[in-house]
Design an enzyme around this catalytic site. Structure first.
Site, short mmCIF file in Angstrom:
data_model
loop_
_atom_site.label_atom_id
_atom_site.label_comp_id
_atom_site.label_asym_id
_atom_site.label_seq_id
_atom_site.Cartn_x
_atom_site.Cartn_y
_atom_site.Cartn_z
N HIS A 290 15.76 -43.96 26.79
CA HIS A 290 15.45 -44.93 25.74
C HIS A 290 16.62 -45.83 25.38
CE1 HIS A 290 11.57 -43.12 24.45
NE2 HIS A 290 12.14 -42.00 24.85
N LYS B 256 21.19 -54.74 16.88
CA LYS B 256 19.91 -55.32 16.45
C LYS B 256 20.14 -56.62 15.66
CE LYS B 256 17.60 -50.78 16.14
NZ LYS B 256 16.43 -50.78 17.04
N LYS C 227 3.87 -54.14 16.63
CA LYS C 227 3.11 -53.91 15.39
C LYS C 227 2.91 -55.22 14.63
CE LYS C 227 5.19 -49.41 15.30
NZ LYS C 227 6.39 -48.66 14.94
N THR D 34 9.34 -51.48 19.29
CA THR D 34 7.89 -51.31 19.16
C THR D 34 7.40 -52.00 17.89
OG1 THR D 34 8.43 -49.11 18.30
CG2 THR D 34 7.50 -49.21 20.51
N LYS E 234 13.98 -52.48 10.50
CA LYS E 234 14.30 -51.54 11.58
C LYS E 234 15.62 -50.90 11.20
CE LYS E 234 13.92 -55.17 14.41
NZ LYS E 234 13.31 -55.19 15.70
N ARG E 235 16.08 -49.91 11.97
CA ARG E 235 17.39 -49.34 11.70
C ARG E 235 18.44 -50.45 11.70
NH1 ARG E 235 17.94 -43.63 11.14
NH2 ARG E 235 20.15 -44.11 11.13
#
Ligand code: DL6
Length: 822
Positions: A363, A562, A671, A667, A556-557
Site C-alpha cells: 500500500h 498529501k 467517495k 479512496t 484525510k490523514r
C-alpha cells in the site's frame, strides 16, 4: 438470492417493537419510561443483532459443511465506523425500525448517532479492509477477517487553541456487536530459546522452549452482507495473562503491585492501535502485537483445516490468506514453523504450501513506511522465527545466485537481511518471497513498485508474480447509507436499487444528464447535504458558513506528502487576492468555504504544524468582516468514518493533491466523486484511473507528473530551486505575523525554502492556483457543473469494491462464492 422473510427480516413493525421492548426490559433491565436515546440505540441494535446471529450461525455452518476454500483477510486495522445503520440497511429493514422507533417516541437518527465509531484503523488501509468485509459478505465469499481487538482505537482529536491534542478513544462500552469467545483461546509464546535435537529417525528437529506465554482470546463480530443470507465473521484477538489470574502468592505476601503486573503486561499487547499512517517506528510492542495476532490467527486457521482430515498438500486449495501490507508478514514464517517444527513436514514441501497460500498487498512506496525489524530485537522476542527467516533467506539467495552469478550487489539488495548496524529484517522481502502474488492498489502504484522498490524481484520471479488491483469502495456505505436521498433518486431513475450490487448500472444515468427536472433534483440533494454539513460545522466550530458557497474539502490523514500545506498556502493566496480587489471585482468572486479535517500522528511535528497553520488562518480570515462570506476556513475536529459520511455527500470540489507518485491509490477521491462532487487532483494514485473513467473534462488535474519528480528533486538539491513568486508572497505574509507568531511556522516554510522542497509544493503552486481559478469559473456555470457531476457518477461503476473483491478472488485467491440458494 434474498428470500422474503428471511431470518433477519422483521415481518412487521410490531414485531420490531416487541423485540425492542423485550431488550429494554430484560437485557438492559430498564423500563420503557426510563429509556433515553442511548437505550433506544441499544434496544434497536440488540433487536437487529438477534436476527443477524441466526444468519451468522447458518452461514458458518454452511461454510463448514460445504468445505469450500475460504479467504482469510489479515489486517492490523479495520476502520469500521458505526454498525447499526449498516446492519439495518443491509438487512433491508431500516424503514420498519424507523416507524417502530417513532411509535415509541424516538427519532431513528438520534438512536443511530449514539453509537461509537469502531475506529480500529488509521486511514485508507484500515478502511479498505472494512470495505473488503462488506463486499466479501455481499458477494457470498466464504471469508473471515482477522485483526486485533484494541482497547483504544485511533485517538480522539481535540483542537485546543489551534493545536491538536490527543485523547484516548475507549470505544468498548455499550458495544453490542462483539461476542467474546472465552472458549476460543490460544497460548502465544514469546522470548525463550531454541533447542536442536534428533528424532527417532535421526532427523534434526527444533524445539522453541520456555519464555513467556500470553493468551489470545477471540472476540467475534458479525459482518452482514447486503441483501444476502451470508453473514461473515471478523475475529479480533484480545490479549490476557495466560493463567488469567493474578498471582495470589505475591498478593498474600503483600507484593500487591507485582501480583497484577503479569496480567497488565499481557493486556498491554492489544491495548492500543499505533496511530501512525504511512510510518513505522520499530517499537518492540508493535512487533509483539504483530506476532500475537498472526500466531493466534494461524493457529485458528490450521485447526480448522485439520478438522477436514485432508492432506497438507491440499492446504492452499482450502485456504487463501491475504496480507494487508507487511504488518502480518510473520504469518508466513509462522506457517512454515508450524509445518516443519510441529507437523514434521520437509522444508521444501512446507515452503510450497506457504507460497501457495499467501498473497501480499503493498500500500505504499514511501521508504519511511516500509517495515524493518532489528535482528537483535527479533532474536530476543522470536528466536525460532529468526532462524527460519535466515533459512528462507539462504535458500532464496542460493537460487538468485544460480540465476545471476557474480552479481553481489543484487544479492545484497534483495537479501531479507539488511547489512546495517544493527542488521535489519526487511519484511517486504519476506512477503514477496513467501507469496504467490504481490499486488499494488492502483495502476501507477503497481507500475512504480515494479520499477522502483521491487524492481529486482521482478527480474528474479518474472512479471507474473506482480499484479495490480485498483482499489474500490463499497457503494452500500458510501452512497446508500451516506447519501440516502441521492441513492433514492438514482433508484427511481434506474427502476430499483440493483446498482448497489452492480455499480456499472449507474451508466444508465447518462441518459438523464440533459433532463432539467432531474438536474434540479440532483442539485437540491447536494444543497440539502451542504446544509447538513453546515449544521455540523456550526456545532463543532461555532462558525456559520453560507451553504451557497463553493464547498472545497480536503479530509484525510495529515501528511506532508498529501500536501494539506499546499492547500492552506493556496487559501492564503486567495485571501490576499480578495483583500487586494476593488468592490467591483469582489462581486465576481465565487464565495468559498475551505474545509479541512484529519489527524496527525502524535509524534509528527510537521503535520501538527500544518493543523496549527490551518486553524491560525481560520482565526484571522473568519473574523475579517471585510471578507465576509467570500472566504471561510474550517477545520473539522476528530475526522472519522461517521463524519466522512456527512462530509463526502456535501462537497462541490474535493482535493486529492499528493506529490505525484506518493499516494498509492487514495479512496476518498472515489467517495467524493460517487457522491456527485468534482475533484481537483494531481496525476497520482487512482486519480489517473478516475480520469480515464469519467473523462478529462470532468476533473481538474494539475501539477508535475510522477516521472518528473526525481529530476526536480535532483535539481533542487543541486541549487536549482526557485521559490514560486506567488508562494513567496504567501510566505512573506506568514512571516509578517499575519497569522500569529511566525516562528510556529518556521519549519513548514524552511522545509520548502531551504531544505529542498521534497514534496514539490513550490513547483506545483502556480498550476494549483491557476486550476482553482478554473474551478471558480466553471462553478459559475451551474448547469455545466451539474452535467459534469451527473456524468461522473454515471461512470464510477469501476470503483465498486465488488469489482475489486472479484478480481482478488479470481486472480489471487482462486475462491468461488458459496452458492446460498436453498
Ligand atoms: O490501499 C489503501 C490505501 C491507499 O488508498 C492510500 O493511498 C495509501 O496511502 C494507504 N497506505 C497506507 C500504508 N500504510 N502502511 N503501511 O495506509 O493505503
Amino acid at each position: 438470492a434474498w428470500r422474503k422473510h428471511s431470518a433477519t427480516e422483521f415481518t412487521s413493525k410490531d414485531e420490531f417493537e416487541r423485540d425492542f421492548v423485550r431488550h429494554i426490559e430484560t437485557t438492559l433491565a430498564r423500563s420503557l419510561y426510563n429509556c433515553d436515546e442511548l437505550a433506544a440505540y441499544s434496544g434497536t441494535a440488540l433487536a437487529f443483532r438477534d436476527r443477524l446471529i441466526i444468519e451468522w450461525n447458518r452461514t458458518q455452518q454452511r461454510q463448514t459443511f460445504t468445505d469450500q476454500k475460504r479467504v482469510y483477510y489479515l489486517s492490523l486495522e479495520f476502520l469500521m465506523g458505526r454498525a447499526l445503520d449498516n446492519a439495518m440497511l443491509n438487512v433491508g429493514m431500516k424503514d420498519v425500525a424507523r416507524d417502530g422507533l417513532a411509535d415509541l417516541g424516538f427519532r431513528i437518527e438520534d438512536a443511530i448517532t449514539q453509537e461509537h465509531d469502531a475506529a480500529l484503523g488509521n486511514g485508507g488501509l484500515g478502511r479498505l479492509a472494512a470495505c473488503f468485509l462488506d463486499s466479501m459478505a455481499t458477494l457470498n465469499y466464504p471469508a473471515w477477517g482477522y485483526g486485533l481487538r484494541y482497547r483504544y482505537g485511533i485517538f480522539k482529536q481535540e483542537i485546543v487553541n489551534g493545536y491538536q491534542m490527543e485523547v484516548p478513544d475507549y470505544w468498548l462500552d455499550n458495544n453490542p456487536w462483539e461476542f467474546p469467545r472465552h472458549d476460543i483461546t490460544v497460548d502465544i509464546q514469546f522470548y525463550g530459546h531454541v533447542t536442536k535435537y534428533q528424532d527417532e529417525n535421526g532427523k534434526v528437529c527444533h524445539s522453541w522452549e520456555s519464555g513467556e506465554t500470553v493468551q489470545a482470546v477471540a472476540y467475534d463480530v458479525p459482518i452482514p452482507g447486503y441483501r444476502t443470507k451470508t453473514t461473515n465473521n471478523l475475529r479480533l484477538w484480545s490479549s490476557k495473562a495466560s493463567s488469567g489470574e493474578f498471582d495470589f502468592q505475591k498478593f498474600n505476601a503483600g507484593d500487591y503491585e507485582s501480583a497484577v503486573a503479569d496480567q497488565q503486561t499481557a493486556e498491554t499487547i492489544s491495548a492500543v492501535l499505533y496511530p501512525n499512517d504511512n510510518l513505522e517506528r520499530g517499537k518492540e510492542l508493535r512487533l509483539k502485537q504483530q506476532y500475537f495476532w498472526c500466531a493466534a490467527s494461524l493457529y485458528d486457521i490450521v485447526r480448522r483445516f485439520k478438522k477436514t482430515n485432508r492432506a497438507w498438500s491440499e492446504f492452499p486449495d482450502q485456504v487463501a490468506i491475504q496480507l494487508n501490507d507487511t504488518h502480518p508478514t510473520l504469518a508466513i514464517v509462522e506457517l512454515q514453523r508450524i509445518l516443519i517444527d510441529v507437523e514434521g513436514l520437509e522444508w521444501d514441501e512446507a515452503w510450497r504450501i506457504v507460497i501457495g497460500t499467501f498473497g501480499y498487498t503493498n500500500h505504499t512506496v514511501l521508504p519511511e513506511a516500509l517495515e524493518k525489524w532489528s535482528v537483535p530485537l527479533m532474536q530476543n522476542l522470536l528466536p525460532r522465527h529468526l532462524q527460519i527467516i535466515y533459512d528462507i533467506n539462504l535458500f532464496f539467495l542460493q537460487s538468485v545466485e544460480k540465476r545471476f552469478p557474480n552479481d553481489r550487489d543484487m544479492l545484497s539488495r534483495v537479501s531479507i537481511i539488511e547489512e546495517s548496524h544493527p542488521k535489519m529484517v526487511r519484511m517486504a522481502h519476506i512477503a514477496i518471497i513467501g507469496s504467490h502474488k504481490v499486488n499494488g492498489v492502483a495502476e501507477l502504484h503497481s507500475d512504480l513498485i515494479k520499477t522502483t522498490i521491487f524492481k529486482d524481484f521482478v527480474q528474479i520471479y518474472g512479471p507474473d508474480r506482480f499484479t495490480n488491483v485498483t482499489n474500490g469502495i463499497t457503494p452500500r456505505r458510501w452512497l446508500h447509507q451516506a447519501n440516502p436521498a441521492l441513492s433514492a433518486l438514482i433508484a427511481e431513475k434506474l427502476g430499483g436499487y440493483e446498482f448497489l450490487t452492480d455499480l456499472t448500472l449507474l451508466d444508465k444515468l447518462e441518459t438523464f444528464v440533459d433532463d432539467k427536472n432531474f438536474r434540479r433534483e440532483w442539485s437540491d440533494i447536494k444543497a440539502k447535504n451542504k446544509l447538513r454539513l453546515a449544521r455540523l460545522i456550526k456545532d463543532l466550530t461555532g462558525y456559520s458558513v453560507n451553504p451557497n458557497s463553493l464547498f472545497d474539502v480536503q479530509v484525510k490523514r495529515i501528511h506532508e506528502y498529501k500536501r494539506q500545506q499546499l492547500n492552506i498556502f493556496g487559501v492564503i493566496h486567495r485571501y490576499l487576492s480578495i483583500k487586494a480587489m476593488t468592490p467591483e471585482q469582489r462581486k465576481k468572486v465565487v464565495p468559498r468555504v475551505s474545509i479541512f479535517g484529519g489527524k496527525a500522528a502524535p509524534g509528527y511535528w510537521m503535520a501538527k504544524s500544518i493543523i496549527y497553520l490551518i486553524n491560525s488562518v481560520a482565526a484571522v480570515v473568519n473574523k475579517d468582516d471585510d471578507i465576509g462570506d467570500l472566504l471561510k476556513v474550517i477545520f473539522i475536529e476528530d475526522y472519522n468514518v461517521s463524519k466522512a459520511e456527512i462530509i463526502c455527500p456535501a462537497s462541490d470540489i474535493s482535493e486529492h493533491i499528493s506529490t505525484a507518485g506518493t499516494e498509492a491509490s487514495g479512496t476518498s477521491n472515489m467517495k467524493f466523486v460517487l457522491n456527485g462532487g468534482l475533484i481537483i487532483g494531481t496525476c497520482d494514485g487512482a486519480n489517473i484511473e478516475i480520469t480515464r473513467e469519467i473523462g478529462e473534462q470532468n476533473i481538474f488535474l494539475f501539477g508535475n507528473l510522477a516521472e518528473d519528480v526525481e529530476d526536480l528533486r535532483h535539481r533542487h538539491f543541486y541549487g536549482g530551486f526557485q521559490l514560486d513568486p506567488q508562494l513567496k508572497r504567501v510566505f512573506e505574509t506568514i512571516k509578517a505575523g499575519t497569522f500569529g507568531d511566525p516562528s510556529s511556522f518556521n519549519s513548514l516554510i524552511s522545509s520548502i525554502e531551504e531544505h529542498g522542497d521534497y514534496y514539490l509544493v513550490s513547483d506545483d503552486f502556480n498550476s494549483y492556483i491557476a486550476t482553482h481559478e478554473m474551478v471558480d469559473k466553471e462553478f459559475q456555470n451551474q448547469e455545466e457543473w451539474l452535467a459534469k457531476s451527473i456524468t461522473s457518477v454515471a461512470r464510477m461503476g469501476f470503483f465498486s469494491m465488488d469489482r475489486v473483491t472479484n478480481e482478488y478472488a479470481d486472480s489471487i485467491w482462486n475462491v468461488e462464492p458459496l452458492d446460498i440458494a436453498d
